[in-house]
Design a protein around this motif. Structure first.
Motif, PDB file in Angstrom:
ATOM      1  N   TYR A  36       0.867  -1.167   0.000  1.00 27.75           N
ATOM      2  CA  TYR A  36       0.000   0.000   0.000  1.00 27.75           C
ATOM      3  C   TYR A  36       0.911   1.225   0.000  1.00 27.75           C
ATOM      4  O   TYR A  36       2.069   1.154   0.419  1.00 27.75           O
ATOM      5  N   GLY A  43      -5.470   8.903   2.910  1.00 25.03           N
ATOM      6  CA  GLY A  43      -5.454   7.554   3.446  1.00 25.03           C
ATOM      7  C   GLY A  43      -4.618   6.648   2.559  1.00 25.03           C
ATOM      8  O   GLY A  43      -4.332   6.971   1.411  1.00 25.03           O
ATOM      9  N   PRO A  44      -4.198   5.496   3.088  1.00 24.44           N
ATOM     10  CA  PRO A  44      -3.424   4.564   2.276  1.00 24.44           C
ATOM     11  C   PRO A  44      -4.200   4.107   1.044  1.00 24.44           C
ATOM     12  O   PRO A  44      -5.434   4.113   1.025  1.00 24.44           O
ATOM     13  N   TYR A  46      -4.204   0.963  -1.998  1.00 19.31           N
ATOM     14  CA  TYR A  46      -3.706  -0.339  -2.428  1.00 19.31           C
ATOM     15  C   TYR A  46      -2.858  -0.199  -3.691  1.00 19.31           C
ATOM     16  O   TYR A  46      -3.208   0.555  -4.602  1.00 19.31           O
ATOM     17  N   ARG A  91      -0.064 -10.531   4.826  1.00 23.10           N
ATOM     18  CA  ARG A  91      -1.443 -10.793   5.203  1.00 23.10           C
ATOM     19  C   ARG A  91      -1.723 -12.289   5.058  1.00 23.10           C
ATOM     20  O   ARG A  91      -1.680 -12.835   3.969  1.00 23.10           O
ATOM     21  N   ALA A  96      -9.121 -13.169   7.050  1.00 25.34           N
ATOM     22  CA  ALA A  96      -9.539 -11.914   6.459  1.00 25.34           C
ATOM     23  C   ALA A  96      -9.477 -10.885   7.552  1.00 25.34           C
ATOM     24  O   ALA A  96      -9.789 -11.190   8.685  1.00 25.34           O
ATOM     25  N   SER A  97      -9.123  -9.756   7.301  1.00 23.88           N
ATOM     26  CA  SER A  97      -9.258  -8.653   8.247  1.00 23.88           C
ATOM     27  C   SER A  97      -8.068  -7.730   8.181  1.00 23.88           C
ATOM     28  O   SER A  97      -7.653  -7.299   7.136  1.00 23.88           O
ATOM     29  N   LYS A  98      -7.520  -7.431   9.329  1.00 23.95           N
ATOM     30  CA  LYS A  98      -6.686  -6.263   9.483  1.00 23.95           C
ATOM     31  C   LYS A  98      -5.413  -6.315   8.658  1.00 23.95           C
ATOM     32  O   LYS A  98      -4.892  -7.372   8.325  1.00 23.95           O
ATOM     33  N   LEU A  99      -4.919  -5.124   8.365  1.00 22.27           N
ATOM     34  CA  LEU A  99      -3.587  -4.932   7.814  1.00 22.27           C
ATOM     35  C   LEU A  99      -2.706  -4.436   8.950  1.00 22.27           C
ATOM     36  O   LEU A  99      -3.104  -3.574   9.728  1.00 22.27           O
ATOM     37  N   PHE A 101       0.460  -2.454   9.586  1.00 20.74           N
ATOM     38  CA  PHE A 101       1.396  -1.545   8.942  1.00 20.74           C
ATOM     39  C   PHE A 101       2.644  -1.375   9.797  1.00 20.74           C
ATOM     40  O   PHE A 101       2.569  -1.320  11.014  1.00 20.74           O
TER      41      PHE A 101
ATOM     42  N   TYR B  33     -13.349  -1.319   8.265  1.00 22.32           N
ATOM     43  CA  TYR B  33     -12.243  -1.310   9.213  1.00 22.32           C
ATOM     44  C   TYR B  33     -12.024   0.108   9.737  1.00 22.32           C
ATOM     45  O   TYR B  33     -12.181   1.076   9.001  1.00 22.32           O
ATOM     46  N   TYR B  35      -8.880   2.303  11.632  1.00 22.64           N
ATOM     47  CA  TYR B  35      -7.479   2.371  12.012  1.00 22.64           C
ATOM     48  C   TYR B  35      -7.225   3.737  12.645  1.00 22.64           C
ATOM     49  O   TYR B  35      -7.976   4.691  12.436  1.00 22.64           O
ATOM     50  N   PRO B  43      -0.574   3.309  10.035  1.00 24.14           N
ATOM     51  CA  PRO B  43      -1.890   3.108  10.663  1.00 24.14           C
ATOM     52  C   PRO B  43      -1.890   1.878  11.569  1.00 24.14           C
ATOM     53  O   PRO B  43      -1.238   0.879  11.275  1.00 24.14           O
ATOM     54  N   PHE B  45      -4.431  -0.853  13.509  1.00 20.46           N
ATOM     55  CA  PHE B  45      -5.767  -1.434  13.454  1.00 20.46           C
ATOM     56  C   PHE B  45      -6.531  -1.238  14.763  1.00 20.46           C
ATOM     57  O   PHE B  45      -5.973  -1.389  15.853  1.00 20.46           O
ATOM     58  N   TYR B  48     -12.731  -4.313  13.145  1.00 16.07           N
ATOM     59  CA  TYR B  48     -13.170  -4.761  11.820  1.00 16.07           C
ATOM     60  C   TYR B  48     -14.595  -5.296  11.926  1.00 16.07           C
ATOM     61  O   TYR B  48     -14.917  -6.067  12.826  1.00 16.07           O
ATOM     62  N   ASP B  56     -13.669  -8.490  14.758  1.00 11.01           N
ATOM     63  CA  ASP B  56     -12.388  -8.416  15.446  1.00 11.01           C
ATOM     64  C   ASP B  56     -12.262  -7.019  16.040  1.00 11.01           C
ATOM     65  O   ASP B  56     -12.145  -6.049  15.299  1.00 11.01           O
ATOM     66  N   LEU B  91      -8.695   6.622  10.560  1.00 15.02           N
ATOM     67  CA  LEU B  91      -8.940   6.205   9.183  1.00 15.02           C
ATOM     68  C   LEU B  91      -9.973   5.093   9.139  1.00 15.02           C
ATOM     69  O   LEU B  91      -9.969   4.185   9.958  1.00 15.02           O
ATOM     70  N   PRO B  98     -13.982  -9.564   2.941  1.00 16.09           N
ATOM     71  CA  PRO B  98     -12.856  -9.434   3.874  1.00 16.09           C
ATOM     72  C   PRO B  98     -11.510  -9.823   3.259  1.00 16.09           C
ATOM     73  O   PRO B  98     -10.475  -9.530   3.832  1.00 16.09           O
ATOM     74  N   GLU B 101      -8.777  -6.125  -1.418  1.00 14.48           N
ATOM     75  CA  GLU B 101      -8.010  -4.942  -1.036  1.00 14.48           C
ATOM     76  C   GLU B 101      -8.912  -3.936  -0.337  1.00 14.48           C
ATOM     77  O   GLU B 101     -10.113  -3.856  -0.603  1.00 14.48           O
ATOM     78  N   GLN B 102      -8.302  -3.178   0.560  1.00 14.57           N
ATOM     79  CA  GLN B 102      -9.036  -2.213   1.348  1.00 14.57           C
ATOM     80  C   GLN B 102      -8.923  -0.825   0.713  1.00 14.57           C
ATOM     81  O   GLN B 102      -7.848  -0.421   0.274  1.00 14.57           O
ATOM     82  N   PHE B 104      -9.366   3.116   1.510  1.00 16.04           N
ATOM     83  CA  PHE B 104      -9.338   3.991   2.673  1.00 16.04           C
ATOM     84  C   PHE B 104      -9.989   5.338   2.381  1.00 16.04           C
ATOM     85  O   PHE B 104      -9.905   5.865   1.268  1.00 16.04           O
ATOM     86  N   GLY B 105     -10.602   5.895   3.423  1.00 16.42           N
ATOM     87  CA  GLY B 105     -11.073   7.259   3.363  1.00 16.42           C
ATOM     88  C   GLY B 105      -9.945   8.223   3.696  1.00 16.42           C
ATOM     89  O   GLY B 105      -8.830   7.801   4.012  1.00 16.42           O
TER      90      GLY B 105
END
Lengths: 111, 113
Positions: A36, A43-44, A46, A91, A96-99, A101, B33, B35, B43, B45, B48, B56, B91, B98, B101-102, B104-105
């Motif tokens: 990313y 924001g980040p 991809y 990952r 599934a879920s968090k990244l 960083f 998500y 962050y 960032p 976490f 989620y 989570d 963020l 899930p 790719e995510q 982000f705002g």
């Protein structure tokens, strides 16, 4: 989570290729390698991801070492708009879920 | 199409006050998500959601932080009794599933004085 190691900063001239390295010696067989980037005040975003084979998309290429303990993000022709912090993230495919960083590599691009 | 939006873009509040931060994900994205990013750091976490449920919440720092997503789209991050250490950019990201790719705002910059 497996960890990644990246240089704190790199510099490049505009219009030249940039190779951003990432070490991940504790990677497991089911970890995907994600990249990313975060432009200033945004924001980040991809960039690319891969598992074993090299990958190409419109933004960049990802070269993955045969032993998967390192990878390189390749920007073929850097522009001023590519100045950002680049994050290499592992990952786990089964979760599934968090990244997670790290602190990433800050890329400066100059004329 | 429209990306992830967050409101407000900036929030200044006094220590001890309650704040709510809103996230509007991309339409149709099931995963959402939150962050938090401090200056000079990547960032971190927080929580989620898959649909309406928190799948989570292991990143929430303490019980002053809470988030909801009652209808499976918009989410609100709520912080009670704010502290100066809560100052950061919050963020929000969403993904189609899930495993995707995510996106982000732009974040909400929270400053606690």
């Amino acid at each position: 989570d497996a960890k990644t190691t990246q240089p704190n900063s790199m510099e490049s001239n505009e219009e030249e290729p940039v190779h951003l390295p990432c070490n991940h010696s504790t990677i497991s067989g089911t970890d995907y390698i994600h990249w990313y980037r975060q432009l200033p005040s945004q924001g980040p975003e991809y960039v690319i991801h891969g598992l074993t084979s090299n990958v190409n998309n419109r933004m960049a290429s990802l070269a993955i070492a045969e032993d998967r303990k390192s990878s390189t993000l390749i920007l073929h022709r850097a522009t001023l708009r590519d100045a950002a912090v680049y994050y290499c993230i592992l990952r786990y495919a089964g979760t599934a879920s968090k990244l997670t960083f790290g602190t990433g590599t800050r890329l400066q691009v100059t004329l | 199409g429209a990306g992830v939006s967050q409101t407000p873009s900036n929030k200044v509040t006094e220590k001890g006050k309650y704040v709510e931060l809103r996230c509007d994900p991309i339409s149709g994205h099931t995963a959402l998500y939150w962050y938090r990013q401090s200056l000079g750091q990547g960032p971190e976490f927080l929580i989620y959601f898959q649909g309406t449920g928190a799948a989570d919440d292991s990143g929430l720092p303490n019980d002053r932080f809470f988030a909801v997503r009652p209808e499976g789209s918009v989410s609100t991050l709520k912080i009670q009794r704010t502290e100066r250490g809560d100052s950061a950019v919050y963020l929000c990201a969403s993904s189609l599933t899930p495993y995707d790719e995510q996106y982000f705002g732009p974040g909400t910059r929270l400053t606690v004085t």
